[in-house]
Design a protein around this motif. Structure first.
Motif, mmCIF file in Angstrom:
data_model
loop_
_atom_site.group_PDB
_atom_site.id
_atom_site.type_symbol
_atom_site.label_atom_id
_atom_site.label_comp_id
_atom_site.label_asym_id
_atom_site.label_seq_id
_atom_site.Cartn_x
_atom_site.Cartn_y
_atom_site.Cartn_z
ATOM 1 N N LEU A 523 -11.230 51.762 -48.004
ATOM 2 C CA LEU A 523 -10.471 51.019 -46.730
ATOM 3 C C LEU A 523 -9.158 51.358 -46.497
ATOM 4 N N ARG A 524 -8.702 52.369 -47.250
ATOM 5 C CA ARG A 524 -7.212 52.816 -46.832
ATOM 6 C C ARG A 524 -7.397 54.037 -45.839
ATOM 7 N N LYS A 525 -8.973 54.634 -46.205
ATOM 8 C CA LYS A 525 -8.807 55.820 -45.097
ATOM 9 C C LYS A 525 -9.310 55.381 -43.810
ATOM 10 N N ILE A 526 -9.912 54.154 -43.633
ATOM 11 C CA ILE A 526 -10.487 53.537 -42.237
ATOM 12 C C ILE A 526 -9.464 52.823 -41.695
ATOM 13 N N SER A 527 -8.181 52.619 -42.091
ATOM 14 C CA SER A 527 -7.594 51.849 -41.350
ATOM 15 C C SER A 527 -6.055 52.532 -41.741
ATOM 16 N N MET A 739 -6.216 70.671 -41.850
ATOM 17 C CA MET A 739 -5.356 69.844 -42.811
ATOM 18 C C MET A 739 -5.466 70.399 -44.196
ATOM 19 N N ASP A 740 -7.040 70.906 -44.747
ATOM 20 C CA ASP A 740 -6.879 71.162 -46.030
ATOM 21 C C ASP A 740 -6.324 72.882 -46.031
ATOM 22 N N LYS A 741 -6.291 73.537 -45.042
ATOM 23 C CA LYS A 741 -5.736 74.720 -45.189
ATOM 24 C C LYS A 741 -4.245 74.653 -45.276
ATOM 25 N N GLN A 837 5.660 67.536 -53.099
ATOM 26 C CA GLN A 837 4.331 67.385 -53.522
ATOM 27 C C GLN A 837 3.841 66.047 -52.899
ATOM 28 N N HIS A 838 4.769 65.320 -52.594
ATOM 29 C CA HIS A 838 4.382 63.987 -51.898
ATOM 30 C C HIS A 838 3.770 64.445 -50.487
ATOM 31 N N PHE A 839 4.268 65.315 -49.798
ATOM 32 C CA PHE A 839 3.681 65.909 -48.518
ATOM 33 C C PHE A 839 2.304 66.290 -48.920
ATOM 34 N N LEU A 840 2.061 67.210 -49.940
ATOM 35 C CA LEU A 840 0.956 67.577 -50.420
ATOM 36 C C LEU A 840 -0.242 66.369 -50.604
ATOM 37 N N GLN A 841 0.103 65.399 -51.209
ATOM 38 C CA GLN A 841 -0.448 64.128 -51.272
ATOM 39 C C GLN A 841 -0.989 63.768 -50.011
ATOM 40 N N ARG A 844 -3.670 65.741 -48.459
ATOM 41 C CA ARG A 844 -4.981 65.640 -48.842
ATOM 42 C C ARG A 844 -5.600 64.222 -48.482
ATOM 43 N N PHE A 845 -4.712 63.292 -48.577
ATOM 44 C CA PHE A 845 -5.379 61.863 -48.080
ATOM 45 C C PHE A 845 -5.711 62.047 -46.625
ATOM 46 N N LEU A 846 -5.121 62.648 -45.831
ATOM 47 C CA LEU A 846 -5.395 62.787 -44.389
ATOM 48 C C LEU A 846 -6.666 63.554 -44.174
#
Length: 2029
Positions: A523-527, A739-741, A837-841, A844-846
């Protein structure tokens, strides 16, 4: 400093008009020029570039200039290149020239460049022109910046990988498309094969980036930021653009079960809705339920019960389980009770909290049946989830002051709203496609015979799980393409505390339903919860489901995969669904109030809603297939590629019964009628009779070596291609790819920076700045690109919202990165890695796209039509796009793919061995873009088509490629050594050898026996390696080398240890073999075993092309040098590290805890130390049992080690047991991987006697020492003459003032002045815990503020950032903190109690309470004596649950010291230098020593329950050597938080008995006692440590009382001893309370009181002050261990890695040769004090009237009041609500009584008599309750003991808060009494009663926090009016009456002196209340009742009635007699 300067003047004869840019490269570092805008034929740059360096300019070095046409959007197009050799410049010093450029075919073009070069050497020989002609080096802001960015650009082709590391060790120049934007450097490949040059495309550029580390170091140049050092160098190094990076980790991590322990403490409930309820709490996790005990008639029950749930499941399953807390009213054996409210949360939410726990938080209860109802109450609990290896820091448990702030401590994750609303979650299920058959064909044929039609063999339905509920659709019988069009509706609080929704297609079956496929929706990814966020929404979109292979088997071994556990190995189906959420307005009347799941039907959805159908084309070429497992090497092998069901020939779907245009199966019959929509005109009319070819032809494998085979794909490479139809949703994948790149590059960059820091290389900050620069450019590029074709068909709401939020977020990240870049300095690098590293997380989430589009591609290896092994490739990774950044990272590239076994077969060892390694080229794109599909293949091939006579042959894809160009190479693998390998043998060692694979060749090194750190020093030469393709391309892009390490076993197959990958450095035949690239440098490669690391390999690889001259042209090889090793060639000299002479000294102290070896005890052990082939042996221990220490302490050996510390080999420690007849057995071994911590560094002379006599004056007062003031001791500057006075003596006047203040506050009791005699050790302990808590609080606040400040800084500096959310967060945090603080202050301010507490506290001496082990605070006490664990036995892998602890067979104690020779003289010249001891001077002797060990065990907390009832009966067992002390008879019944308060004395002899084990066992009446947990303490290290951990030093010195000095040595003796050991002058005590130690002067009082109160002089305070500040003494100082209590985790060997509770304890040790210590301190638990509470109930008033009088109908209540020895006197009740209607008259009245009890002890409840027929709500009682109770002052708890049930063996002790409950009731005779109202008074802090009934109001309860509160324990006697309250139907509090009561608290002694009677009885009886005459029972005296109730009230009415009756009678008589009378009269009778 030497430098080369290039003045780039202009470029002429350019074609066309446009922007131009130039790039100048020298020695691998490049500069870009500015962009020359809009120039036509001539571009004037006029720019100067300068390279400073340290080594001379070599005549053979090159300068390269490239000119590009610059483009903002696309990659830059290369115009041409200019290269020149700098020989002339090196000789002449300067040169000016104009020359033409060449294009990438090396043909000259018209364009020319004009430059001027200048070389300035050290001696000035070259370059004599004046400096004025040239600009200086650009300053850091500009120049360095370009340098950073651009060197970043230069080395990295896409993908991550340490391109640069390559360049470090002299590697390969890189091909890439160049350009200013970072993205251009992500360009993924030449999109062109060598033949079609005419197609418009940008050529690729060769970047010379070949700096070798050494040359660089010599050059002293700034290391460019490019240099990537990821430890897995070679692989992550993705140099060119034709190959992509292989994945190193092989094993699927999810799906494997793990141990979890969930602990829930239910503390108490508050404000539960309902009258007079008996609540029980049910804790339910998954299927398991546990219940608390029942608490009678209370709305705020106190439980404090602890529950533990153990699970062994995969993480995904664990985190989806729901924790459900429900409160049930009056549950018992017979009835289930009524549900009051529930609270739900998934385990994942708890696990992702900081520390994996919620501590002391309030859960809001809601009613699932009625969502319109408000909150049903609050439940305070702790919930913690512990996995293996997690440790949870529990805040300290002792005497909690109740956190009453419910709103501020809700059980919700940070950032959740306190009031969650109800919402409906709509899951709409439309249809599914491509289902597999779920039944056997036999059944189908039987059915066909009977029914005569062929049915689809599956009956699907969809089931959705969400937040503990599940809903399902209807079953669609027999359909591969079912259509449901139904919606499932869940009602749940929003935002939900459940992260995932599980959607499953299931097959309905008569026996049991099985899952076909599962899809999880996060649900975190669709809101998005931000201000501009959106509610959860999804689709309508297709969800692809993967699982087991599609063949139907009755017992599917991979069924787990279909349930969503583990990685699916095959496409199962796809489901069209959508999700929507609607937040409900619960006030609206038409709302459904239940939360049951509903299913409704919905309308159909149009075909185009999910996007336009497009034809996709997938092409794959198999360039190599090697490393095929030998088990399947004997049969022919084919490879199959599938996408969805297309291409799946064995088990694709049977043809769907509905004939549809777009096919979903592998067979290709309908494709014939479709046209390929091709853009080019000659193909438009083409009929694409394009049969999909999805399998390679079968080929029989050829043997490579003993383990592996390969397929002979030499010149001819087979190809496959598949056409498929999907909805065109590429945009989703493109954004995800971009975004992955960006994330890949960021990850690689951050890894580099960490590696640079780790290896201590120069300038990590530059690399980080470059990384951030790259990130911000990448983000802005994303924002530009992502916003395209937004009006595409099938875009859902989620697509639009996600795009917006991704763009916002990316913009935000870009801005922050840009901002952070400016803040990166040398000293802040480490801090800035964390935000990166927080940016990286976040990235990856996005990047994870929740809505699927094209399914993943599967590659299967098949042998005799059976599927053997597979690889799964996400379709987005191979998706083609015209825009480079959007292309998948492996699209059009050769990727090394490792095939693995499916499902559970792939777990463990089977999963680590490679099934096959493919070099695979894949391309996926729209069919109309098909002409690009071959562009990324290595050049030099011809296409072979299917032999057809069609005229359209040229458009058909090839079935194989034939390479007619091949190059021959020699590979040299320099295998030097490996370290920290996995132990594969039972001896705890391995016999390792390495096997190197390259292409289809393999070779092995020799086997080295019994080592984990083999030094092979071996060169493996692979001759005649044939590689196909163009030489130039191979140079940039060699295939990877795989190195596998095995353990050789005498019997059976070698065992796999681990694997690593590398890329070789390549030399073409025309290149020179020499610096900077050759010879290559050795480097470390990380070895992986599954997902775990298994060591490191130190090696180098070079690939040399063999030209016409054959191998003679190659650099010569030395022959085998060592005759003993046979024909083994060693690693050549240029590659081996440079060695220096080192001396290693070894301190041999002793061996401990050696276990038996092969059942025999170890008797005569010896230790062998070996490093790099040299070593030393200890002396033999003659009798291990008698004395396990060594007689000779120090030995040394000399060894040649590499200069570079990072290349130091490990040092091996091995212990052998010498047996009879010269036999040796290995006991165990230990490898010290890094010797760096043992490097000797000479003491810094400057600091040894720092400062002249800097005076430190610390003064202390003997009695009133306040630890907190001591902490303010000022840290001194080395040289200042600081005089610091810490004045502890309080002014007399201050004291007076304080006393006066107290008196004002009404606390003039003498007891408050804490009396020494009252204080005990526990006072000290509790005071210390308060301090610990305060410190933790301040730390947390400070930390939060610091983080917030940083956030705000970043936000403020990048002022244009959309940082509203950050600011909001900050302010929210601050407000929270403020609120918390203010409520606390209020409490403290108003409660006399609070202020009192503080003053008392300041007088109590404190100790240190560590909430961890003492070792972790003092570095394991390894200040000079180290402990090395000895291992033996095979290392376990996770699934075997073997922790390394099981392999420990003993411990070696000793130390190492290593230094370079020769050593400087001055060290050895020191006074008293003992040459035998080397560097280990002043070490105590190691003879046996007798010690008295005194163990104090304070208490244990959170023990794991050991009995069925969820409790335990713990007791302590202490073992030391052979002595064991069991405290079994003092077990504590049914307690999980027992207070032991015990000390144990044990005599021990070190070294034989040095390991102390403290265990907690559970006492059992029957059977053996179970171990709950144990902790082990190494006493020897503590005993010998310089931190002096023998006996903690207290903060003050006193001779008597609770703080008596424990150590047999006085402080002055300890100080003298320390000075002597540290070789400093002894302390000099001076007059005036001063002492001088090593130039430091301390001041302290000099008087002390003895027991009799006499004062005498002493120096002890002075000495103690020095000891407490010993760390400030120069050279010898260190922090001494203070008086303390340590908290140690208890562990149980059966549940490795999971804490089973904690124990608080400390250990004192006293050598027997010193004076005997005093008796042990008394720490036995405080006995509770006996009190009696007397409560007198005088009156009640305004009690609500409940009854209608039987006669009068008036409301009245029969009042009685319910109540310790607290003596409670109930005087009156007032304003009581009247309950009853009078029987006849209908008047309201109540029969009132009052009930009371002390909380938790309902069995002691007492009732007053009944005041009948109260008509006004007033009741008079004069009734006394007496409650005796035991009370613990320190914990503010009542202690009670009772048997839990009739079956209990003994009584259980409970601690409950002291709360008095008074209730008012209405007595009923024939039905249950009615509850009217209640009040609960916390005896420690309750509001003062009102003086009169009028002043008493409900506000006394509502605003309890703000009103002044009192404590009965301070006041002793209180009288006043208090309100009774109850909740009405709307859940509002209402006043239901008032009570006048008097509370009187007396101690047991006082109670015995003045006893009182209960009620109104003797002794000291109360007078009878003066009640109105109406208070009696009507049926006992009916006449009286008539008199009162009728006569009094209705007197006049009765008279009137009587008169009326008389009148009536008279009238009747009149009427009766009238006629007769009249007749008489008339007749005249």
């Amino acid at each position: 400093m030497m430098a080369l300067t290039v003045h780039l003047k202009s470029v002429a004869n350019l074609r066309g008009k446009g922007d131009r840019i130039a790039k100048v490269t020298f020695r691998g570092s490049s500069f870009y020029s500015r962009v020359a805008a809009n120039c036509e034929a001539v571009a004037d740059f006029n720019e100067i570039f300068r390279w400073p360096f340290a080594s001379r300019l070599d005549g053979s070095e090159m300068l390269e200039i490239q000119v590009y046409n610059y483009s903002k959007v696309f990659s830059n197009r290369l115009v041409g290149t200019f290269c020149m050799v700098l020989q002339k410049v090196a000789e002449e010093g300067q040169l000016e020239l104009t020359d033409t450029l060449i294009d990438d075919n090396n043909a000259s073009i018209n364009t020319s460049v004009t430059i001027e070069l200048r070389y300035q050497s050290m001696d000035g020989t070259a370059g004599t022109r004046s400096n004025g002609d040239y600009l200086d080096v650009p300053d850091d802001r500009d120049g360095m910046f370009t340098f950073e960015t651009d060197s970043l650009l230069s080395g990295q082709s896409h993908g991550s990988g340490a391109s640069a590391k390559r360049s470090l060790q002299g590697s390969i120049p890189t091909f890439r498309k160049s350009g200013k934007g970072v993205f251009s450097s992500m360009k993924l490949g030449k999109i062109r094969s060598s033949k079609d040059d005419h197609k418009k495309d940008e050529p690729a550029v060769l970047d010379m980036e070949d700096l070798d580390k050494k040359a660089m170091r010599l050059a002293g140049m700034l290391e460019p930021d490019t240099i990537s050092l990821a430890s897995v160098t070679a692989v992550t190094t993705n140099i060119s653009n034709k190959r992509s990076k292989p994945d190193i980790k092989m094993e699927p991590s999810s799906g494997r079960p793990v141990d979890y322990q969930i602990s829930v403490t239910v503390i108490e409930g508050r404000q539960l809705i309902g009258l007079n309820m008996d609540p029980v709490v049910c804790v339910e996790i998954g299927e398991e339920r546990k219940y608390t005990s029942m608490k009678e008639s209370t709305n705020c029950p106190y439980y404090n019960e602890y529950f533990v749930f153990d699970f062994h499941v995969p993480p995904d399953v664990m985190f989806d389980k729901i924790i459900k807390l429900s409160v049930i009213h009056s549950k018992n054996l017979l009835r289930s009770g009524t549900l009051v409210g529930t609270f739900k949360m998934d385990v994942g939410t708890v696990y992702h909290q900081p520390e994996h726990q919620f501590y002391h938080k309030w859960a809001i209860l809601s009613d699932p049946v009625d969502i319109t109802a408000a909150c049903k109450g609050y439940l305070k609990c702790d919930i913690a989830v512990v996995g293996k290896g997690d440790n949870i820091k529990t805040p300290h448990k002792a005497n909690e002051t109740d956190e009453d702030d419910i709103e501020g401590n809700l059980l919700l994750p940070e950032g959740f709203p306190a009031e969650r609303q109800w919402a409906r979650f709509y899951v709409k299920v439309y249809r599914a496609e491509g289902l597999p058959k779920m039944n056997t064909n036999i059944m189908a044929n039987v059915k066909k015979a009977f029914i005569g039609e062929n049915r689809d063999l599956v009956d699907p339905y969809v089931q959705v799980h969400f937040s503990g509920q599940k809903g399902k659709t209807s079953v669609q019988k027999s359909s591969y393409e079912p259509i449901w069009n139904e919606q499932i509706v869940f009602t749940e609080l929003f935002p939900p505390l459940c992260k995932r929704m599980k959607v499953q297609i299931r097959d309905s079956d008569k026996v049991n339903d099985v899952a076909i496929g599962t899809h999880f929706i996060d649900l975190r990814k669709i809101s998005n919860e931000g201000d501009k966020g959106f509610l959860p929404t999804l689709g309508p979109a297709w969800a692809n489901m993967y699982g087991s292979t599609r063949q139907y088997a009755l017992m599917d071994e991979h069924q787990d995969l279909n349930d969503g556990l583990g990685e699916g190995v095959s496409f199962r189906a796809r489901l069209l669904l959508s999700i929507g959420v609607e937040v409900l307005d619960t006030t609206s009347p038409e709302i459904l109030s239940s939360t049951e799941v509903q299913t409704d039907s919905i309308s159909n959805i149009s075909e185009s809603a999910t996007g336009k159908m497009e034809e996709f084309f997938l092409f794959g070429a198999f360039l190599e297939a090697a490393m095929i497992d030998r088990k399947i090497g004997d049969k022919p092998i084919t490879f199959e590629i599938t996408i969805g069901n297309y291409g799946n020939q064995i088990d694709g779907t049977s043809k769907p019964s509905s004939s549809r245009k777009k096919k979903k199966d592998g067979e290709s019959d309908e494709e014939d009628c479709e046209l390929i929509q091709n853009s080019s005109e000659d193909e438009a009319d083409e009929e694409a009779r394009l049969e999909s070819v999805s399998c390679t032809p079968p080929v029989k494998p050829v043997i490579t070596d003993r383990n592996y085979f390969h397929l002979p794909y030499f010149e001819k490479k087979p190809c496959v291609y598949i056409k498929s139809w999907w909805q065109d949703q590429r945009r989703r994948l493109y954004n995800s790819n971009m975004m992955d790149k960006i994330a890949d590059k960021l990850e690689e960059g951050v890894n580099d920076v960490q590696e640079i820091i780790k290896t201590e290389k120069a300038f990590p900050e530059r690399r980080l700045r470059g990384v951030l620069e790259e990130l911000s450019i990448g983000c802005s590029r994303f924002v530009n690109l992502a916003n395209k074709d937004t009006n595409q068909a099938g875009r859902t709401k989620l697509d639009r919202e996600r795009l917006k939020s991704c763009m916002r977020e990316m913009d935000n990240i870009g801005q922050q990165a840009k901002q952070m870049r400016t803040q990166v300095k040398k000293n802040t690098v480490k801090d800035k890695i964390k935000p990166a590293q927080h940016f990286l997380q976040r990235l990856r989430f996005l990047a994870d796209e929740p809505q699927h589009s094209i399914p993943d591609v599967f590659v299967w290896m098949m042998s005799s039509n059976k599927r053997v092994a597979y690889a799964r490739i996400p379709s987005k990774d191979i998706l083609y796009s015209v825009v480079d950044e959007e292309t998948g990272k492996d699209c059009g590239k050769v990727k090394a793919v490792f095939l693995k076994l499916p499902g559970k077969k792939g777990f463990g060892p089977a999963g680590w061995t490679v099934q096959a390694k493919l070099d695979l080229y894949l391309w996926l794109g729209l069919n109309k873009q098909r002409k690009e599909f071959l562009s990324g293949l290595p050049n030099g091939f011809e296409e072979l088509k299917v032999a057809k006579t069609d005229r359209y042959l040229h458009s058909v894809p090839p079935v194989s490629l034939v390479y007619n160009m091949k190059q021959v190479f020699q590979l040299r693998a320099h295998m030097y050594q490996a370290r920290s390998l996995f132990a594969a043998d039972s001896s705890g060692l391995s016999d390792p050898f390495a096997r190197v694979f390259f292409s289809t060749h393999s070779q092995v090194t020799e086997v080295l026996s019994e080592t984990l750190c083999p030094t092979w020093d071996q060169l493996l030469v692979f001759n005649d390696v044939e590689l196909f393709g163009e030489a130039g391309e191979l140079r940039d892009d060699p295939p990877i080398i795989v190195v596998e390490i095995y353990d050789q076993d005498t019997v059976g197959k070698a065992e796999f240890i681990g694997r690593t990958f590398a890329k070789p450095t390549i030399k073409m035949c025309e290149e020179h073999y020499g610096p900077p690239r050759f010879p290559p440098q050795l480097e470390y490669f990380q070895i992986y075993r599954g997902n775990c690391t298994a060591g490191e390999l130190l090696a180098a690889f070079e690939l040399l092309q063999i030209g016409q001259g054959g191998t003679d042209d190659l650099p010569p090889l030395e022959g085998p040098t060592d005759s003993e090793r046979g024909p083994i060639i060693p690693v050549p000299l240029g590659i081996r590290p440079v060695l220096s002479r080192y001396r290693i000294e070894v301190l041999f102290w002793g061996l401990r805890d050696l276990k038996r070896i092969n059942l025999a005890q170890v008797d005569r052990p010896r230790v062998d130390i070996e490093c790099a082939g040299r070593g030393v042996q200890s002396v033999l221990i003659q009798n291990y049992k008698k004395n396990p220490n060594f007689s000779t302490l120090v030995k040394w050996f000399e060894v040649d080690l590499p200069e570079n510390e990072l290349l130091h080999p490990p040092l091996n420690i091995r212990v052998v047991d010498c047996r009879a007849f010269g036999r040796y057995t290995l006991v165990g071994s230990h490898a010290v991987t890094s010797l760096r911590r043992f490097l000797y560094s000479a003491p810094n002379k400057t600091s040894s006697n720092w400062g002249s006599a800097g005076e430190i004056i610390v003064s202390m007062d003997s009695v009133e020492s306040n630890v907190r003031k001591m902490d303010t001791c000022v840290k001194l500057d080395a040289t200042s003459d600081a005089v610091v006075k810490l004045d502890m003596i309080e002014d007399e006047s201050d004291k007076e003032k304080r006393k006066k203040k107290k008196k004002k506050k009404g606390a003039a009791d003498d007891e408050d002045e804490t009396d020494e005699s009252v204080l005990d050790w526990w006072s000290k302990y509790f005071a210390s815990i308060e301090t610990l808590k305060e410190n933790l609080r301040t730390q947390e606040t400070a930390q939060a503020e610091a983080e917030e400040r940083e956030d705000l800084e970043i936000a403020a500096e990048g002022a244009d950032i959309k940082c509203d959310d950050i600011v909001r967060k900050g302010s929210r945090m601050r407000e929270r903190m403020k609120e918390k603080r203010s409520t606390k202050d209020k409490k403290k301010g108003h409660a006399v109690d609070g202020s009192e507490k503080r003053t008392v506290k300041s007088k109590v001496d404190e100790l240190m309470v560590y909430n961890k082990e003492l070792e972790s605070e003092y570095g394991d006490f390894e200040d000079w004596l180290h402990t090395f664990n000895l291992y033996r036995g095979k290392a376990g892998d996770d699934d075997e649950h073997a922790l390394d602890d099981d392999r420990i067979v003993g411990r070696f104690k000793g130390s190492l010291c290593m230094y370079k020779l020769p050593l400087s003289e001055e060290i050895t010249r020191d006074v008293g230098f003992d040459p035998n001891m080397g560097m280990f001077q002043s070490i105590p002797h190691n003879d046996p020593i007798n010690v008295l060990v005194r163990v104090y065990v304070v208490r244990a907390t959170d023990l794991h329950p050991a009995d069925i009832n969820g409790k335990a009966d713990p007791y302590v067992v202490i073992k030391l050597g052979r002595s064991e002390v069991k405290d079994k008879e003092n077990y504590i019944s049914k307690q999980l938080n027992p207070v032991f308060g015990k000390s144990f004395d044990i005599e021990a002899t070190f070294p034989m008995e040095s390991m102390l084990t403290v265990s907690v066992y559970d006492w059992d009446l029957v059977g053996t006692d179970d171990l709950i947990g144990e902790t082990k303490i190494d006493l020897e290290n503590r005993f010998y440590s310089k931190y002096r951990a023998t006996c903690g030093i207290s903060s003050t010195y006193s001779l008597h009382g609770y703080n008596v000095w424990r150590d047999p040595l006085k402080p002055s003796q300890i100080l003298a001893k320390l000075c002597k050991e540290g070789k400093t002058d002894p302390p000099q005590y001076g007059p005036g309370g001063k002492v001088k130690v090593a130039n430091r002067v301390f001041v302290a009082p000099t008087e002390i009181e003895d027991e009799n109160g006499l004062k005498k002089q002493t120096e002890e305070h002075l000495a103690l002050t020095v000891l407490n500040h010993w760390e400030e003494i120069p050279r010898v100082g260190c922090r001494l261990v203070p008086e303390h209590v340590e908290t140690r985790p208890l562990l149980n060997p059966d549940k490795p890695g999971i804490e089973q509770g904690r124990i608080e304890m400390w250990v004192d040790m006293f050598p027997m040769d010193t004076p005997a210590p005093g008796p042990a301190i008394e720490i036995s638990p405080r006995k509770p004090k006996r009190y009696e509470l007397r409560v007198i109930i005088w009156n009640t008033d305004e009690v609500i009237l409940e009854d209608d009088d039987y006669f009068t109908g008036e409301k009245s209540s029969d009042i009685f009041v319910r109540g310790f020895e607290l003596r409670v006197i109930i005087w009156n009740t007032d304003d009581v609500i009247l309950e009853d209607d009078a029987f006849l008259t209908g008047e309201k009245m109540s029969d009132i009584y009052v009930r009371g009890w002390l909380k938790g002890q309902q069995e002691d409840r007492q009732d007053t008599d009944v005041h009948y027929h109260s008509l006004t709500g007033e009741g008079n009682f004069n009734w006394r309750f007496v409650f005796p109770f035991d009370y613990l002052m320190a914990e503010e708890k009542i202690v009670m003991s009772k048997k839990e049930s009739m079956f209990s063996w003994d009584e259980t002790e409970y601690k409950i808060p002291a709360r008095l409950t008074l209730q008012v009731w209405d007595a009923d005779h024939f039905s249950a009494d009615d509850f009217l109202g209640a009040i609960e008074l916390d005896l420690n802090r309750f509001p003062r009663g009102a003086k009169t009934s009028k002043q008493c109001s409900i506000d006394m309860i509502r605003n309890e926090q703000e009103l002044p509160s009192i404590s009965i324990f301070k006041q002793k006697r209180v009288k006043g009016w208090w309100p009774f309250v109850a909740r009405d139907e709307n859940d509002e509090m209402e006043l239901t009456g008032k009570v006048e009561a008097e509370l009187h608290l007396v101690t047991l002694e006082e109670a015995e002196k003045s006893p009182v009677g209960l009620g109104r009885n003797e002794p000291d009886p109360l007078e009878k209340p003066n009640r109105p005459d109406t208070t009696f029972l009507w049926f006992l005296s009916p006449l009286k009742a008539i008199r009162y109730l009728i006569c009094n009230r209705y007197k006049w009415l009765i008279i009137k009635i009587v008169l009326a009756l008389l009148m009536f009678v008279m009238l009747g008589l009149f009427l009766y007699s009238m006629p007769g009378y009249l007749v008489k009269k008339l007749l005249g009778a």
